[in-house]
Motif scaffolding. Structure first.
Motif, PDB file in Angstrom:
ATOM      1  N   SER A  68       2.007  38.323  43.119  1.00  0.00           N
ATOM      2  CA  SER A  68       2.849  39.393  42.594  1.00  0.00           C
ATOM      3  C   SER A  68       2.274  39.975  41.312  1.00  0.00           C
ATOM      4  CB  SER A  68       4.271  38.886  42.343  1.00  0.00           C
ATOM      5  OG  SER A  68       4.256  37.809  41.422  1.00  0.00           O
ATOM      6  N   THR A  69       0.966  39.832  41.112  1.00  0.00           N
ATOM      7  CA  THR A  69       0.333  40.482  39.977  1.00  0.00           C
ATOM      8  C   THR A  69       0.237  41.985  40.249  1.00  0.00           C
ATOM      9  OG1 THR A  69      -1.844  40.056  40.940  1.00  0.00           O
ATOM     10  CG2 THR A  69      -1.001  38.440  39.365  1.00  0.00           C
ATOM     11  N   TRP A  70      -0.173  42.727  39.231  1.00  0.00           N
ATOM     12  CA  TRP A  70      -0.279  44.175  39.389  1.00  0.00           C
ATOM     13  C   TRP A  70      -1.442  44.494  40.320  1.00  0.00           C
ATOM     14  CZ3 TRP A  70       2.999  47.818  37.322  1.00  0.00           C
ATOM     15  CH2 TRP A  70       2.645  49.153  37.555  1.00  0.00           C
ATOM     16  N   ARG A  71      -1.133  45.227  41.378  1.00  0.00           N
ATOM     17  CA  ARG A  71      -2.152  45.571  42.368  1.00  0.00           C
ATOM     18  C   ARG A  71      -2.022  47.042  42.736  1.00  0.00           C
ATOM     19  NH1 ARG A  71      -1.370  41.512  47.149  1.00  0.00           N
ATOM     20  NH2 ARG A  71      -3.329  42.424  47.856  1.00  0.00           N
ATOM     21  N   THR A  72      -3.144  47.637  43.132  1.00  0.00           N
ATOM     22  CA  THR A  72      -3.189  49.070  43.424  1.00  0.00           C
ATOM     23  C   THR A  72      -4.023  49.312  44.673  1.00  0.00           C
ATOM     24  OG1 THR A  72      -3.063  49.562  41.051  1.00  0.00           O
ATOM     25  CG2 THR A  72      -3.753  51.346  42.515  1.00  0.00           C
ATOM     26  N   CYS A  73      -3.497  50.140  45.550  1.00  0.00           N
ATOM     27  CA  CYS A  73      -4.237  50.614  46.720  1.00  0.00           C
ATOM     28  C   CYS A  73      -4.064  52.125  46.779  1.00  0.00           C
ATOM     29  CB  CYS A  73      -3.714  49.956  47.997  1.00  0.00           C
ATOM     30  SG  CYS A  73      -4.407  50.639  49.529  1.00  0.00           S
ATOM     31  N   VAL A  74      -5.125  52.866  46.536  1.00  0.00           N
ATOM     32  CA  VAL A  74      -5.062  54.332  46.540  1.00  0.00           C
ATOM     33  C   VAL A  74      -5.129  54.798  47.985  1.00  0.00           C
ATOM     34  CG1 VAL A  74      -6.061  56.473  45.718  1.00  0.00           C
ATOM     35  CG2 VAL A  74      -6.168  54.419  44.291  1.00  0.00           C
ATOM     36  N   ARG A  75      -4.025  55.302  48.507  1.00  0.00           N
ATOM     37  CA  ARG A  75      -3.980  55.709  49.910  1.00  0.00           C
ATOM     38  C   ARG A  75      -4.451  57.148  50.122  1.00  0.00           C
ATOM     39  NH1 ARG A  75      -0.945  57.495  54.395  1.00  0.00           N
ATOM     40  NH2 ARG A  75      -0.967  55.985  56.108  1.00  0.00           N
ATOM     41  N   ASP A  76      -4.193  58.019  49.144  1.00  0.00           N
ATOM     42  CA  ASP A  76      -4.568  59.424  49.295  1.00  0.00           C
ATOM     43  C   ASP A  76      -4.905  59.998  47.931  1.00  0.00           C
ATOM     44  OD1 ASP A  76      -5.065  61.829  50.502  1.00  0.00           O
ATOM     45  OD2 ASP A  76      -2.974  62.367  50.853  1.00  0.00           O
ATOM     46  N   ALA A  77      -5.691  61.032  47.923  1.00  0.00           N
ATOM     47  CA  ALA A  77      -6.034  61.744  46.687  1.00  0.00           C
ATOM     48  C   ALA A  77      -6.221  63.210  47.036  1.00  0.00           C
ATOM     49  CB  ALA A  77      -7.292  61.177  46.051  1.00  0.00           C
ATOM     50  N   SER A  78      -5.923  64.082  46.090  1.00  0.00           N
ATOM     51  CA  SER A  78      -6.046  65.526  46.315  1.00  0.00           C
ATOM     52  C   SER A  78      -6.673  66.175  45.096  1.00  0.00           C
ATOM     53  CB  SER A  78      -4.661  66.128  46.594  1.00  0.00           C
ATOM     54  OG  SER A  78      -4.753  67.523  46.833  1.00  0.00           O
ATOM     55  N   TRP A  79      -7.734  66.939  45.330  1.00  0.00           N
ATOM     56  CA  TRP A  79      -8.456  67.638  44.262  1.00  0.00           C
ATOM     57  C   TRP A  79      -7.871  69.036  44.137  1.00  0.00           C
ATOM     58  CZ3 TRP A  79     -13.892  65.546  43.414  1.00  0.00           C
ATOM     59  CH2 TRP A  79     -14.407  65.985  42.194  1.00  0.00           C
ATOM     60  N   HIS A  80      -7.476  69.396  42.935  1.00  0.00           N
ATOM     61  CA  HIS A  80      -6.899  70.721  42.693  1.00  0.00           C
ATOM     62  C   HIS A  80      -7.931  71.798  43.026  1.00  0.00           C
ATOM     63  CE1 HIS A  80      -5.008  74.124  40.659  1.00  0.00           C
ATOM     64  NE2 HIS A  80      -3.889  73.411  40.581  1.00  0.00           N
ATOM     65  N   PRO A  81      -7.534  72.856  43.734  1.00  0.00           N
ATOM     66  CA  PRO A  81      -8.522  73.858  44.170  1.00  0.00           C
ATOM     67  C   PRO A  81      -9.134  74.689  43.048  1.00  0.00           C
ATOM     68  CG  PRO A  81      -6.301  74.569  44.727  1.00  0.00           C
ATOM     69  CD  PRO A  81      -6.180  73.163  44.247  1.00  0.00           C
ATOM     70  N   ASN A  82      -8.493  74.721  41.877  1.00  0.00           N
ATOM     71  CA  ASN A  82      -8.963  75.638  40.838  1.00  0.00           C
ATOM     72  C   ASN A  82      -9.403  74.967  39.548  1.00  0.00           C
ATOM     73  OD1 ASN A  82      -8.228  77.798  42.580  1.00  0.00           O
ATOM     74  ND2 ASN A  82      -6.117  77.671  41.835  1.00  0.00           N
ATOM     75  N   VAL A  83      -8.965  73.771  39.277  1.00  0.00           N
ATOM     76  CA  VAL A  83      -9.312  73.094  38.025  1.00  0.00           C
ATOM     77  C   VAL A  83      -9.829  71.692  38.343  1.00  0.00           C
ATOM     78  CG1 VAL A  83      -7.604  74.375  36.689  1.00  0.00           C
ATOM     79  CG2 VAL A  83      -6.984  72.173  37.683  1.00  0.00           C
ATOM     80  N   PRO A  84     -10.588  71.077  37.440  1.00  0.00           N
ATOM     81  CA  PRO A  84     -11.111  69.724  37.686  1.00  0.00           C
ATOM     82  C   PRO A  84     -10.024  68.668  37.506  1.00  0.00           C
ATOM     83  CG  PRO A  84     -11.845  70.514  35.544  1.00  0.00           C
ATOM     84  CD  PRO A  84     -11.142  71.667  36.194  1.00  0.00           C
ATOM     85  N   MET A  85      -9.202  68.491  38.513  1.00  0.00           N
ATOM     86  CA  MET A  85      -8.067  67.577  38.448  1.00  0.00           C
ATOM     87  C   MET A  85      -7.851  66.929  39.807  1.00  0.00           C
ATOM     88  SD  MET A  85      -4.054  68.508  37.692  1.00  0.00           S
ATOM     89  CE  MET A  85      -4.319  68.712  35.927  1.00  0.00           C
ATOM     90  N   ILE A  86      -7.558  65.650  39.807  1.00  0.00           N
ATOM     91  CA  ILE A  86      -7.241  64.913  41.026  1.00  0.00           C
ATOM     92  C   ILE A  86      -5.891  64.231  40.856  1.00  0.00           C
ATOM     93  CG2 ILE A  86      -7.808  62.790  42.308  1.00  0.00           C
ATOM     94  CD1 ILE A  86     -10.683  63.600  42.317  1.00  0.00           C
ATOM     95  N   ALA A  87      -5.035  64.356  41.871  1.00  0.00           N
ATOM     96  CA  ALA A  87      -3.762  63.628  41.916  1.00  0.00           C
ATOM     97  C   ALA A  87      -3.910  62.530  42.958  1.00  0.00           C
ATOM     98  CB  ALA A  87      -2.613  64.564  42.275  1.00  0.00           C
ATOM     99  N   ALA A  88      -3.739  61.272  42.541  1.00  0.00           N
ATOM    100  CA  ALA A  88      -3.903  60.126  43.430  1.00  0.00           C
ATOM    101  C   ALA A  88      -2.541  59.508  43.727  1.00  0.00           C
ATOM    102  CB  ALA A  88      -4.823  59.081  42.795  1.00  0.00           C
ATOM    103  N   THR A  89      -2.226  59.361  45.016  1.00  0.00           N
ATOM    104  CA  THR A  89      -0.982  58.711  45.428  1.00  0.00           C
ATOM    105  C   THR A  89      -1.324  57.308  45.933  1.00  0.00           C
ATOM    106  OG1 THR A  89      -1.193  59.853  47.556  1.00  0.00           O
ATOM    107  CG2 THR A  89       0.308  60.787  45.948  1.00  0.00           C
TER     108      THR A  89
END
Length: 712
Positions: free
Chosen positions: A607-628
């Motif tokens: 039950s330690t802190w764990r992360t699995c990035v399932r999806d990511a989306s790169w903004h079409p106009n600026v250098p930005m990624i949103a990771a879910t």
């Protein structure tokens, strides 16, 4: 299993608590169905040399011989006919190898006997439960050598008379037998020669080694800005300067904001114009945000899938941003308006209707029962293509509200991903399946119902596919831990693909809770991909991959989530351009809670802190990624993290401060910020024991009104 000092009753209580369902299943069986699927050992294949196990003689445990083997202080013996005994630290486990009928009330011969050595009343546990526990230990390789299939996944459809729920489970792929004598596996050359040619051709970014012809050196970022501001040169030269500036701006690991959800986040994408973002969660809700100012998001609207099963599997936004279609493990999708002032009930899109029929003329008994894994709008917004657990690809017409095309009997397993090949035409379709193939369909020439071509090269099932939108290049992610780039000019004909066993190189490992067996990796002899990317991890769930957008990256990269908590960004020549460490950015970003720990994912008690990035989306106009991500204590919750380019700086003096925590409506969570500031370091975290039974996220009917609340 209990230690040797525990009582029989304690063991019984623990076994009963863990044998209801396995938390590594990506979807549960019906809530009221607690019957364990009966484990069946693999059938004899003595008639086919390809399927013979080539293990050493002494490693075989046959029903006619009595032998004893010691492997790492674990004793295996066969002393009674069809029963295999295992002694692990004083705990006796008996396996009955007879292939007998599953019976709900069967005795010890139907299951696995677990108890202390010499105990007179051992506990009987179903074979499927104990084998899934053993699959992640060192015993897994031993059982595979004996022909046992660990962690069975059977197609089970449990129907409830009241709400007619249907459960969907993956089939097991056939496991190839002994592989001695196979050639040693070697990864393709990195950097890839073909990938380098693509980069130099201009299809995927400009040459990263472009130099200033006057000073004979690579142009610096400041120089590129100066030439752009001066406006010297032709329009094409200025455009190339802009592109070379953008393509080197990789978002950093530091999160601008961390949006928290009480259930796991499955997918999230920006709209084509960047003004809109949606995020799908396991609580059957899709949240929408206004991102017209990419650095100042605003909460927009929430829609829900009524009576969904397990999670929201996918969602797609119409090209004009007016409608959102989303699905669950059901045969119907929902179409909802994105206008926050429009609170009408979403339209039901029934994909179970056969093409040429209407909803009024189809009886409930004649409808197909399946789940939808993937959805995509066509470029003109008139159609939706879906991939299903019924091994089919369905095209749905929004004007008539009926399917117009159903592609059956070509894929041999679940279709996990679909998309249109060309943004300007609905004729070309792609579909990726658990049968390891990527198939290309041309709707203009389908008189025989067959695909136009097939791509082979992956050795495990595909988790996601993405089209560049030019009708030529397509990208796929796979459970074989690779991502591949394909060119339609190199696809295989359908007739030739039919002659090839698609499962011949599969290891049959369970990506949900096992590691990929690298020692069993083989190169596919019919691999026609042009570039192979590896380094990320495609485990636990159907992790997604994408082409980077032309506007903010000059189409320079491909990127993917990963089960190790990072977003991997690759150059087209297969070299790693960079990573975004979501796990480090979110570590300790929310307090522990009893409900949080009740939903931990894995049976190991971690039950330690764990992360699995399932999806990511790169903004079409600026250098930005949103990771879910599945993100939190024991992967029990979810986050959407926003990462932007900051030129490598760890801190930002701008306003608002970066790294702040928000709820799903973008309301600040000061308690979370304070907890993170005072939380112990990662190495000092205490491993809290969780309840043994892990359960799916409960349906939550929280109040989504605009009333402000101080905290969750």
């Amino acid at each position: 299993m209990a230690s040797s000092g525990q009582s029989s009753q304690d063991q019984t209580d623990r076994v009963e608590e863990t044998s209801i369902w396995h938390p590594a299943q990506e979807w549960p069986d019906e809530a009221n169905d607690t019957t364990e699927p009966e484990y069946q050992p693999s059938q004899s294949r003595s008639g086919d040399d390809e399927w013979e196990d080539e293990t050493d003689e002494e490693a075989h445990l046959t029903a006619s011989e009595s032998n004893e083997i010691d492997i790492d202080n674990v004793r295996f013996s066969n002393v009674q006919g069809n029963t295999i005994h295992i002694n692990v630290g004083g705990i006796r486990v008996e396996f009955n190898t007879e292939d007998i009928e599953a019976d709900e009330n069967a005795g010890a011969n139907d299951g696995i006997v677990v108890g202390e050595d010499g105990q007179t009343n051992p506990t009987v546990v179903s074979r499927s439960s104990i084998l899934q526990l053993l699959a992640t230990s060192g015993l897994g390789d031993f059982f595979r050598a004996q022909g046992w299939s660990l962690g069975p996944q059977q197609d089970i459809i449990g129907e409830d008379d009241e709400d007619e729920d249907v459960g969907f489970f993956n089939n097991h792929m056939m496991r190839r037998g002994g592989r001695r004598g196979r050639p040693k596996f070697e990864w393709p050359k990195v950097p890839s020669d073909k990938g380098t040619q693509l980069m130099n051709s201009g299809h995927f970014g400009t040459n990263p080694y472009y130099v200033d012809r006057i000073k004979k050196r690579k142009q610096a970022f400041a120089s590129n800005l100066m030439w752009r501001e001066l406006g010297i040169g032709s329009h094409g030269l200025r455009m190339r300067t802009d592109q070379s500036i953008f393509q080197n701006m990789l978002p950093g690991s530091q999160a601008d904001k961390i949006i928290h959800y009480d259930s796991r986040s499955y997918s999230g994408q920006f709209s084509d114009d960047g003004n809109f973002f949606f995020c799908c969660e396991q609580d059957f809700k899709v949240r929408m945000y206004d991102t017209s100012n990419p650095y100042e998001w605003k909460y927009y609207k929430t829609v829900e899938y009524p009576f969904g099963q397990w999670t929201i599997t996918d969602a797609s936004l119409s090209p004009d941003n007016r409608f959102l279609v989303y699905s669950s493990i059901r045969s119907a999708a929902y179409l909802a308006p994105t206008d926050p002032e429009d609170d009408t009930y979403p339209n039901i899109l029934d994909f179970s209707i056969a093409p040429g029929h209407t909803r009024q003329h189809v009886s409930e008994s004649s409808r197909s029962r399946f789940g939808i894994w993937s959805l995509r709008f066509s470029g003109d917004g008139r159609e939706i293509v879906a991939g299903t657990s019924d091994d089919s690809v369905i095209v749905f017409d929004l004007e008539t509200r009926t399917p117009v095309l159903s592609l059956q009997d070509r894929h041999q397993h679940h279709v996990n991903a679909v998309c249109f090949g060309d943004t300007s035409s609905p004729h070309i379709l792609y579909s990726g399946s658990d049968d390891t193939t990527l198939r290309v369909w041309d709707r203009r020439s389908m008189a025989d119902g067959r695909e136009a071509g097939v791509f082979m090269g992956h050795t495990e099932g595909l988790t996601y596919i993405d089209s560049k939108g030019d009708g030529r290049y397509v990208l796929s992610n796979s459970k074989d831990q690779t991502m591949k780039l394909w060119d339609l000019r190199k696809m295989m004909s359908a007739s030739k693909a039919d002659e090839i066993n698609t499962y011949a190189y599969s290891t049959e490992f369970d990506y949900r809770f096992e590691e990929f067996p690298e020692s069993h990796r083989e190169a596919h002899p019919d691999d026609r991909s042009i570039v192979t990317f590896h380094g990320h991890r495609v485990l636990k769930t159907l992790i997604r991959c994408h082409f980077s957008p032309p506007g903010s990256t000059n189409s320079r990269y491909v990127y993917t989530g990963s089960s190790d908590g990072q977003v991997y960004v690759y150059n087209m020549d297969a070299t790693l351009a960079g990573t975004i460490d979501v796990r480090s950015a979110t570590m300790n970003s929310r307090p522990r809670g009893p409900e949080t720990l009740a939903n931990v994912w894995d049976m190991g008690g971690d039950s330690t802190w764990r992360t699995c990035v399932r999806d990511a989306s790169w903004h079409p106009n600026v250098p930005m990624i949103a990771a879910t991500s599945w993100n939190g204590w024991g992967l029990s919750t979810g986050t959407c993290t926003v990462h932007s380019w900051n030129d490598g700086a760890d801190i930002d003096e701008g306003d608002p401060p970066i790294g702040r925590n928000f709820d799903h409506k973008l309301r600040a969570l000061p308690r979370y910020n304070n907890y993170r500031a005072n939380a112990p370091s990662e190495g000092a975290q205490q491993r809290t024991r969780r309840p043994l039974r892990s359960r799916p996220v409960a349906r939550m009917y929280t109040d989504d009104s605009d009333e402000e609340t101080s905290e969750w």
